[in-house]
Design an enzyme around this catalytic site. Sequence first.
Site, PDB file in Angstrom:
ATOM      1  N   TYR A  40       0.851  -1.186   0.000  1.00  0.00           N
ATOM      2  CA  TYR A  40       0.000   0.000   0.000  1.00  0.00           C
ATOM      3  C   TYR A  40       0.890   1.241   0.000  1.00  0.00           C
ATOM      4  CZ  TYR A  40      -4.181   2.762   0.837  1.00  0.00           C
ATOM      5  OH  TYR A  40      -5.200   3.659   0.722  1.00  0.00           O
ATOM      6  N   LYS A  95     -20.177 -18.529 -12.696  1.00  0.00           N
ATOM      7  CA  LYS A  95     -19.315 -18.304 -13.853  1.00  0.00           C
ATOM      8  C   LYS A  95     -17.886 -18.019 -13.404  1.00  0.00           C
ATOM      9  CE  LYS A  95     -20.189 -18.215 -17.659  1.00  0.00           C
ATOM     10  NZ  LYS A  95     -20.867 -17.466 -18.698  1.00  0.00           N
ATOM     11  N   ASP A 138     -26.697 -13.228 -19.071  1.00  0.00           N
ATOM     12  CA  ASP A 138     -28.093 -13.203 -18.636  1.00  0.00           C
ATOM     13  C   ASP A 138     -28.736 -11.827 -18.810  1.00  0.00           C
ATOM     14  OD1 ASP A 138     -27.755 -15.825 -18.064  1.00  0.00           O
ATOM     15  OD2 ASP A 138     -27.899 -15.649 -15.891  1.00  0.00           O
ATOM     16  N   ASP A 163     -24.047 -15.831 -23.379  1.00  0.00           N
ATOM     17  CA  ASP A 163     -25.318 -16.486 -23.702  1.00  0.00           C
ATOM     18  C   ASP A 163     -25.491 -16.620 -25.208  1.00  0.00           C
ATOM     19  OD1 ASP A 163     -26.327 -16.678 -21.005  1.00  0.00           O
ATOM     20  OD2 ASP A 163     -26.551 -14.514 -21.072  1.00  0.00           O
ATOM     21  N   GLY A 197     -34.065 -16.436 -30.117  1.00  0.00           N
ATOM     22  CA  GLY A 197     -33.533 -15.471 -29.173  1.00  0.00           C
ATOM     23  C   GLY A 197     -32.042 -15.261 -29.367  1.00  0.00           C
ATOM     24  N   ALA A 199     -29.316 -16.703 -28.091  1.00  0.00           N
ATOM     25  CA  ALA A 199     -28.480 -17.878 -28.338  1.00  0.00           C
ATOM     26  C   ALA A 199     -28.717 -18.444 -29.731  1.00  0.00           C
ATOM     27  CB  ALA A 199     -28.740 -18.939 -27.277  1.00  0.00           C
ATOM     28  N   ASN A 288     -32.888 -26.405 -21.677  1.00  0.00           N
ATOM     29  CA  ASN A 288     -32.503 -26.929 -20.365  1.00  0.00           C
ATOM     30  C   ASN A 288     -33.535 -26.549 -19.311  1.00  0.00           C
ATOM     31  OD1 ASN A 288     -30.165 -28.537 -20.119  1.00  0.00           O
ATOM     32  ND2 ASN A 288     -28.869 -26.808 -20.677  1.00  0.00           N
ATOM     33  N   ASN A 320     -21.507 -24.555 -22.657  1.00  0.00           N
ATOM     34  CA  ASN A 320     -20.620 -23.426 -22.924  1.00  0.00           C
ATOM     35  C   ASN A 320     -19.402 -23.354 -22.019  1.00  0.00           C
ATOM     36  OD1 ASN A 320     -21.970 -22.621 -20.618  1.00  0.00           O
ATOM     37  ND2 ASN A 320     -22.587 -20.615 -21.415  1.00  0.00           N
TER      38      ASN A 320
END
Length: 426
Positions: A40, A95, A138, A163, A197, A199, A288, A320
């Site tokens: 620091y 993720k 998402d 996605d 959509g 994907a 899914n 993925n």
Amino acid sequence: MNHVTREEALEYHHLNGHPGKLSVIPTKPLETQRDLSLAYTPGVAAPVLEIEKDPELAYEYTNKGNLVAVISNGTAILGLGNRGALASKPVMEGKGVLFKKFADIDVFDIEVATEDPERLISVVSAIAPSFGGINLEDIRSPECFAVETRLQEMLDIPVFHDDQHGTAIILGAALINALEVTQRRIHEIKVVFSGAGAAAIACANQLVKLGVPLANIWMCDIAGLVYEGRQKEMFPQKEIYAKGQQPGTLAEVMEGADVFIGLSAANIVKPEMLSRMRKDPVIFAMANPDPEIAYDLAVATRPDAIVATGRSDYPNQINNVLGFPFIFRGALDVRARKINDAMKVAASQALAQLAHEPVPADVLKAYDIDHLEYGRDYLVPKPLDKRVCPWEAGAVARAAMESGVARRPVDLDQYCRQLADRACSH
């Protein structure tokens, strides 16, 4: 497949009184007064002044080069819909765990409480200097297209909406091999999509890049065939795939199809619809947790079919996790300005090629199976195969350098050896 109960999932996320799945761990010693002074004040002043003079030195003196932001506003969480930014945090942490486990990439998960695409773009662009890459997640369609495109134009680091492209890259690899197994030519096949959509459109775009003619791709959604002049449920990215001038049903469109790709809803494909497809049909039912047609029913209806799903309890899982950790690994290591089409195609091709290689014993052990070889039931590698990292990240890095978006070229042979060592030790 081991069924996971609600109680087990909640207990896992609160295990040992340490809620969540990620933590921050120092990488430098902090044991003495001198360590504190270096970590620091006053030690931080030196790198601050160096970075001010040359921003590229942030890659040398901070964690920027190995740090990805996983960002969501929670408007399209898995198959659960719009649950809000805070509710998306378990997914974003998940993720982060996968990034770290599979590619040794550090992650900060960031949940942004806005449904306004312009505000989301503003927030992400403002925090981007901290990171070597941005993984969007998402965000509902069609807003996700504009969010990703605008951020890619504004920033000089990779921005990747997983996605869309994650599924597309793995699907591309699986299709390359499915066509080889069934002895088809990519420019001759008829492809039918259920779902239109984010994907699905990204998957269709990836197939075009791999060689499927745009004219050969037929897309259906909840309103039926996407046709020219249709007004309901349309936006520009979908209009690209409009076919014909009149309505049609999914069953009608599947007549004579070589390939079915499902990114829609459970159990909407009936056995008689598969009967309309050509010999040796390729059926990728990826809704899914329950696919557009159950795996066992698809195989019973068409024993000549190649079938893939998004599930781990059946062959040919299109997942993925085979994509985003390794795509970012390659992009980060050459300090790519973006993840472009060449890099996405290279990732698909690398995964397709790796599936041809003999499967190591440690992979068989990890999945508790005795034998696995390239063919109808093994089109893409398993995520726990440690060879995926050097194969895919190496291919992505090569494509980044060859396409001119890499700022830090590497020796590819040496780089792939380092990746293999890193994967085996991590």
